[in-house]
Motif scaffolding. Structure first.
Motif, PDB file in Angstrom:
ATOM      1  N   SER A 138      -1.703   3.505  -2.368  1.00  0.00           N
ATOM      2  CA  SER A 138      -0.563   4.270  -2.001  1.00  0.00           C
ATOM      3  C   SER A 138      -0.411   4.960  -0.724  1.00  0.00           C
ATOM      4  O   SER A 138      -1.506   5.600  -0.356  1.00  0.00           O
ATOM      5  CB  SER A 138      -0.063   5.139  -3.097  1.00  0.00           C
ATOM      6  OG  SER A 138       0.723   6.149  -2.744  1.00  0.00           O
ATOM      7  N   PRO A 139       0.552   4.988   0.068  1.00  0.00           N
ATOM      8  CA  PRO A 139       0.442   5.763   1.086  1.00  0.00           C
ATOM      9  C   PRO A 139       0.347   7.213   1.064  1.00  0.00           C
ATOM     10  O   PRO A 139      -0.164   8.013   1.868  1.00  0.00           O
ATOM     11  CB  PRO A 139       2.087   5.478   1.827  1.00  0.00           C
ATOM     12  CG  PRO A 139       2.624   4.273   1.188  1.00  0.00           C
ATOM     13  CD  PRO A 139       1.885   4.249  -0.222  1.00  0.00           C
ATOM     14  N   ARG A 140       0.750   7.610  -0.260  1.00  0.00           N
ATOM     15  CA  ARG A 140       0.399   9.123  -0.493  1.00  0.00           C
ATOM     16  C   ARG A 140      -0.868   9.355  -0.558  1.00  0.00           C
ATOM     17  O   ARG A 140      -1.538  10.613  -0.225  1.00  0.00           O
ATOM     18  CB  ARG A 140       0.868   9.361  -1.858  1.00  0.00           C
ATOM     19  CG  ARG A 140       2.413   9.442  -1.967  1.00  0.00           C
ATOM     20  CD  ARG A 140       3.092   9.589  -3.348  1.00  0.00           C
ATOM     21  NE  ARG A 140       2.507  10.699  -4.003  1.00  0.00           N
ATOM     22  CZ  ARG A 140       2.337  10.883  -5.526  1.00  0.00           C
ATOM     23  NH1 ARG A 140       2.931   9.895  -6.177  1.00  0.00           N
ATOM     24  NH2 ARG A 140       1.944  11.957  -5.965  1.00  0.00           N
TER      25      ARG A 140
ATOM     26  N   LEU B 258     -10.297  10.815  -6.032  1.00  0.00           N
ATOM     27  CA  LEU B 258      -8.936  11.208  -6.867  1.00  0.00           C
ATOM     28  C   LEU B 258      -8.982  10.290  -8.089  1.00  0.00           C
ATOM     29  O   LEU B 258      -8.174  11.058  -8.995  1.00  0.00           O
ATOM     30  CB  LEU B 258      -8.068  10.879  -5.509  1.00  0.00           C
ATOM     31  CG  LEU B 258      -7.697  12.004  -4.398  1.00  0.00           C
ATOM     32  CD1 LEU B 258      -6.667  11.390  -3.522  1.00  0.00           C
ATOM     33  CD2 LEU B 258      -7.659  13.240  -4.896  1.00  0.00           C
ATOM     34  N   LEU B 259      -9.121   9.179  -8.007  1.00  0.00           N
ATOM     35  CA  LEU B 259      -8.957   8.194  -9.122  1.00  0.00           C
ATOM     36  C   LEU B 259      -9.840   8.980 -10.192  1.00  0.00           C
ATOM     37  O   LEU B 259      -9.606   9.011 -11.441  1.00  0.00           O
ATOM     38  CB  LEU B 259      -9.538   6.972  -8.796  1.00  0.00           C
ATOM     39  CG  LEU B 259      -8.571   6.027  -8.055  1.00  0.00           C
ATOM     40  CD1 LEU B 259      -9.411   4.659  -7.610  1.00  0.00           C
ATOM     41  CD2 LEU B 259      -7.302   5.918  -8.795  1.00  0.00           C
TER      42      LEU B 259
ATOM     43  N   ASP C 156      -3.363  10.501 -14.525  1.00  0.00           N
ATOM     44  CA  ASP C 156      -2.299  11.758 -14.721  1.00  0.00           C
ATOM     45  C   ASP C 156      -2.241  12.043 -13.057  1.00  0.00           C
ATOM     46  O   ASP C 156      -2.834  12.693 -12.440  1.00  0.00           O
ATOM     47  CB  ASP C 156      -2.695  13.034 -15.514  1.00  0.00           C
ATOM     48  CG  ASP C 156      -1.978  14.079 -15.483  1.00  0.00           C
ATOM     49  OD1 ASP C 156      -0.675  13.831 -15.628  1.00  0.00           O
ATOM     50  OD2 ASP C 156      -2.308  15.200 -15.228  1.00  0.00           O
ATOM     51  N   VAL C 157      -1.080  11.666 -12.702  1.00  0.00           N
ATOM     52  CA  VAL C 157      -0.557  11.692 -11.184  1.00  0.00           C
ATOM     53  C   VAL C 157       0.630  12.527 -11.189  1.00  0.00           C
ATOM     54  O   VAL C 157       1.543  11.976 -11.930  1.00  0.00           O
ATOM     55  CB  VAL C 157      -0.699  10.488 -10.261  1.00  0.00           C
ATOM     56  CG1 VAL C 157      -0.303  10.750  -8.890  1.00  0.00           C
ATOM     57  CG2 VAL C 157      -2.036  10.019 -10.322  1.00  0.00           C
TER      58      VAL C 157
ATOM     59  N   SER D  42      -0.302  14.834  -4.117  1.00  0.00           N
ATOM     60  CA  SER D  42      -0.552  14.296  -2.382  1.00  0.00           C
ATOM     61  C   SER D  42      -0.285  15.651  -1.536  1.00  0.00           C
ATOM     62  O   SER D  42      -0.854  15.290  -0.441  1.00  0.00           O
ATOM     63  CB  SER D  42       0.521  13.346  -2.085  1.00  0.00           C
ATOM     64  OG  SER D  42       1.940  13.918  -2.235  1.00  0.00           O
ATOM     65  N   VAL D  43      -0.092  16.615  -1.737  1.00  0.00           N
ATOM     66  CA  VAL D  43       0.093  17.739  -0.899  1.00  0.00           C
ATOM     67  C   VAL D  43      -1.108  18.727  -1.348  1.00  0.00           C
ATOM     68  O   VAL D  43      -1.159  19.849  -0.694  1.00  0.00           O
ATOM     69  CB  VAL D  43       1.283  18.561  -1.097  1.00  0.00           C
ATOM     70  CG1 VAL D  43       2.378  17.424  -0.403  1.00  0.00           C
ATOM     71  CG2 VAL D  43       1.803  19.097  -2.218  1.00  0.00           C
ATOM     72  N   CYS D  44      -1.803  18.669  -2.148  1.00  0.00           N
ATOM     73  CA  CYS D  44      -2.934  19.464  -2.695  1.00  0.00           C
ATOM     74  C   CYS D  44      -4.360  19.075  -2.436  1.00  0.00           C
ATOM     75  O   CYS D  44      -4.475  17.919  -1.669  1.00  0.00           O
ATOM     76  CB  CYS D  44      -3.062  19.476  -4.242  1.00  0.00           C
ATOM     77  SG  CYS D  44      -1.822  20.270  -5.080  1.00  0.00           S
TER      78      CYS D  44
END
Length: 97
Positions: free
Chosen positions: A10-12, A40-41, A66-67, A72-74
């Motif tokens: 994901s680009p995020r 992150l995964l 759980d996403v 993406s901003v944290c």
């Protein structure tokens, strides 16, 4: 499609770089900032387990993560067990730039 494929590419998240870095160690744990998509995964899997599976809210069609739109901003703070290197706790922080 392999599990987590949409997150890994994901680009995020593909260019995830934390705003700040934490690295603190105790005898049994390491507190650090997640630094890559693999971290992150693991965070998203742990959150799915705790917030959905353990309370019986998981759905069969869930992908096991759980996403949400804030991830993406944290910066993601993780606590790793030094015994087996797995993430045992997580917290996310929205940092001012």
């Amino acid at each position: 499609m392999p599990r987590g494929w949409d997150i890994k590419f994901s680009p995020r998240f593909i260019a995830y770089v934390p705003t700040f870095e934490i690295d603190i160690e105790t005898k049994s744990y390491r507190l650090e900032t997640a630094s890559n998509v693999k971290d992150l995964l693991e965070v998203f899997e742990l959150r799915h387990q705790i917030f959905l599976e353990d309370v019986g809210a998981a759905k069969e069609e869930d992908d096991g993560y759980d996403v949400d739109e804030f991830d993406s901003v944290c910066d993601h703070i993780i606590i790793r067990s030094k015994e087996d290197d797995r993430i045992v706790g997580t917290y996310r922080v929205i940092s001012s730039l």
